[in-house]
Enzyme design. Structure first.
Site, mmCIF file in Angstrom:
data_model
loop_
_atom_site.group_PDB
_atom_site.id
_atom_site.type_symbol
_atom_site.label_atom_id
_atom_site.label_comp_id
_atom_site.label_asym_id
_atom_site.label_seq_id
_atom_site.Cartn_x
_atom_site.Cartn_y
_atom_site.Cartn_z
ATOM 1 C CG ASP A 1 1.321 10.679 -6.677
ATOM 2 O OD1 ASP A 1 2.006 10.472 -7.686
ATOM 3 O OD2 ASP A 1 1.652 10.291 -5.547
ATOM 4 C CB ILE A 2 0.372 9.759 -1.251
ATOM 5 C CG1 ILE A 2 0.541 10.110 0.224
ATOM 6 C CG2 ILE A 2 1.492 8.847 -1.727
ATOM 7 C CD1 ILE A 2 -0.721 10.580 0.901
ATOM 8 C CG ASN B 1 8.054 -3.436 4.220
ATOM 9 O OD1 ASN B 1 9.032 -3.345 4.955
ATOM 10 N ND2 ASN B 1 8.111 -3.303 2.911
ATOM 11 N N GLY C 1 3.996 -0.063 -4.401
ATOM 12 C CA GLY C 1 2.890 0.857 -4.117
ATOM 13 C C GLY C 1 3.315 2.209 -3.578
ATOM 14 C CB VAL C 2 1.912 4.173 -0.747
ATOM 15 C CG1 VAL C 2 2.378 5.280 0.179
ATOM 16 C CG2 VAL C 2 0.518 4.491 -1.281
ATOM 17 C CG ASP C 3 7.402 1.369 1.450
ATOM 18 O OD1 ASP C 3 7.651 0.270 1.948
ATOM 19 O OD2 ASP C 3 8.003 2.418 1.759
ATOM 20 C CB SER D 1 -4.007 -2.151 5.291
ATOM 21 O OG SER D 1 -2.964 -2.276 6.216
ATOM 22 C CB THR D 2 -7.086 -0.585 0.849
ATOM 23 O OG1 THR D 2 -6.432 0.565 0.269
ATOM 24 C CG2 THR D 2 -7.801 -0.192 2.131
ATOM 25 N N GLY D 3 -4.111 -2.067 -0.359
ATOM 26 C CA GLY D 3 -3.462 -2.508 -1.607
ATOM 27 C C GLY D 3 -2.874 -3.893 -1.416
HETATM 28 N N1 APR Z 1 -0.842 7.832 -4.128
HETATM 29 C C1 APR Z 1 -1.933 7.506 -3.367
HETATM 30 N N2 APR Z 1 -2.368 6.239 -3.198
HETATM 31 C C2 APR Z 1 -1.679 5.261 -3.831
HETATM 32 C C3 APR Z 1 -0.529 5.515 -4.638
HETATM 33 C C4 APR Z 1 -0.136 6.869 -4.768
HETATM 34 N N3 APR Z 1 0.941 7.214 -5.510
HETATM 35 N N4 APR Z 1 -0.065 4.315 -5.104
HETATM 36 C C5 APR Z 1 -0.887 3.367 -4.628
HETATM 37 N N5 APR Z 1 -1.861 3.919 -3.875
HETATM 38 C C6 APR Z 1 -2.962 3.263 -3.161
HETATM 39 C C7 APR Z 1 -3.281 1.846 -3.554
HETATM 40 O O1 APR Z 1 -4.139 1.842 -4.694
HETATM 41 C C8 APR Z 1 -4.000 1.362 -2.306
HETATM 42 O O2 APR Z 1 -5.347 1.787 -2.341
HETATM 43 O O3 APR Z 1 -2.560 3.164 -1.801
HETATM 44 C C9 APR Z 1 -3.291 2.106 -1.168
HETATM 45 C C10 APR Z 1 -2.303 1.262 -0.358
HETATM 46 O O4 APR Z 1 -1.679 0.336 -1.224
HETATM 47 P P1 APR Z 1 -0.164 -0.211 -0.966
HETATM 48 O O5 APR Z 1 0.785 0.852 -1.342
HETATM 49 O O6 APR Z 1 -0.081 -1.524 -1.634
HETATM 50 O O7 APR Z 1 -0.058 -0.359 0.619
HETATM 51 P P2 APR Z 1 -0.552 -1.532 1.577
HETATM 52 O O8 APR Z 1 -1.788 -2.193 1.091
HETATM 53 O O9 APR Z 1 -0.567 -0.910 2.947
HETATM 54 O O10 APR Z 1 0.621 -2.614 1.487
HETATM 55 C C11 APR Z 1 1.864 -2.271 2.053
HETATM 56 O O11 APR Z 1 3.059 -2.938 0.102
HETATM 57 O O12 APR Z 1 4.362 -1.495 -1.072
HETATM 58 C C12 APR Z 1 4.392 -2.492 -0.143
HETATM 59 O O13 APR Z 1 6.307 -2.009 1.213
HETATM 60 C C13 APR Z 1 4.898 -1.999 1.194
HETATM 61 O O14 APR Z 1 5.011 -4.187 2.116
HETATM 62 C C14 APR Z 1 4.264 -2.994 2.120
HETATM 63 C C15 APR Z 1 2.900 -3.217 1.485
#
Ligand code: APR
Length: 186
Positions: free
Chosen positions: A20-21, A34, A42-44, A133-135
């Protein structure tokens, strides 16, 4: 990432694992933000939830003073870590797959390069990245692995101030895709 560190690359300076980040006790974790810098899912979402309101206050101040139109894709900014174990958060905006006019790879590489450059600028030696970006932004994991590893490898060849880069994947499946497609020299 002691519990599940799986692989050390780039002469041991890059650690790849599942975790977990928000749990990474490093100088800076990188947020997959974003352009608004005002949070999301997600991570944000989890970084703001665990880190607390102070992080968002700092982001709002960055918007007010430096980025009234939002943080451009590929750029990075630094805030404190709030209640996180990490001392700082580096917020970067990844490319949205298929929406950047063919510049996706260049912009994804810029996220990693600019985040590492910002860490050095602030004397930070240990940095943890999620898979940017992979989520929600739908960047294919295979391509992202090749782009991110090449960008990090190039940066680390030119610099020795960053002691440890952690690549933190949310699942072993994601980590294994990365390990199969990364382009670090062994
Ligand atoms: N720890 C590590 N990795 C994580 C966690 C966590 N707690 N939660 C999710 N991830 C992984 C996801 O599975 C994915 O592989 O982080 C990666 C990035 O996913 P996102 O968080 O969706 O980020 P991204 O694809 O860059 O999209 C960014 O999503 O949350 C919104 O505000 C954000 O608009 C922006 C967009």
């Amino acid at each position: 990432m002691p519990e599940q560190t799986k692989t050390a690359l780039a002469g041991g300076r890059v650690l790849v694992g599942v975790g977990d980040i928000t749990a990474q006790a490093v100088d800076a974790i990188v947020n997959a933000a974003n352009r608004t810098l005002l949070g999301g899912g997600g991570v944000d979402g989890v970084i703001h939830r665990v880190g607390g309101a102070r992080i968002k206050e700092e982001c709002k101040e960055l918007r007010r003073t430096r980025f009234p139109k939002g943080l451009p894709t590929g750029e990075a900014v630094l805030t404190g870590g709030g209640a996180l174990p990490a001392r700082h958060v580096i917020h970067t905006v990844g490319p949205i797959w298929g929406r950047e006019g063919g510049r996706e790879a260049e912009l994804l590489a810029a996220c990693y390069r600019n985040s590492l450059a910002l860490a050095i600028e602030h004397g930070l030696a240990t940095v943890a990245f999620p898979s940017i970006s992979t989520g929600a932004f739908s960047y294919p994991r295979e391509e992202a692995a090749a782009v991110s590893s090449a960008a990090i490898a190039e940066f680390l060849r030119e610099d020795d101030a960053v002691r440890e880069v952690r690549l933190v994947f949310f699942s072993s499946g994601d980590m294994n895709v990365f390990l199969r497609h990364q382009q670090f020299d062994e």
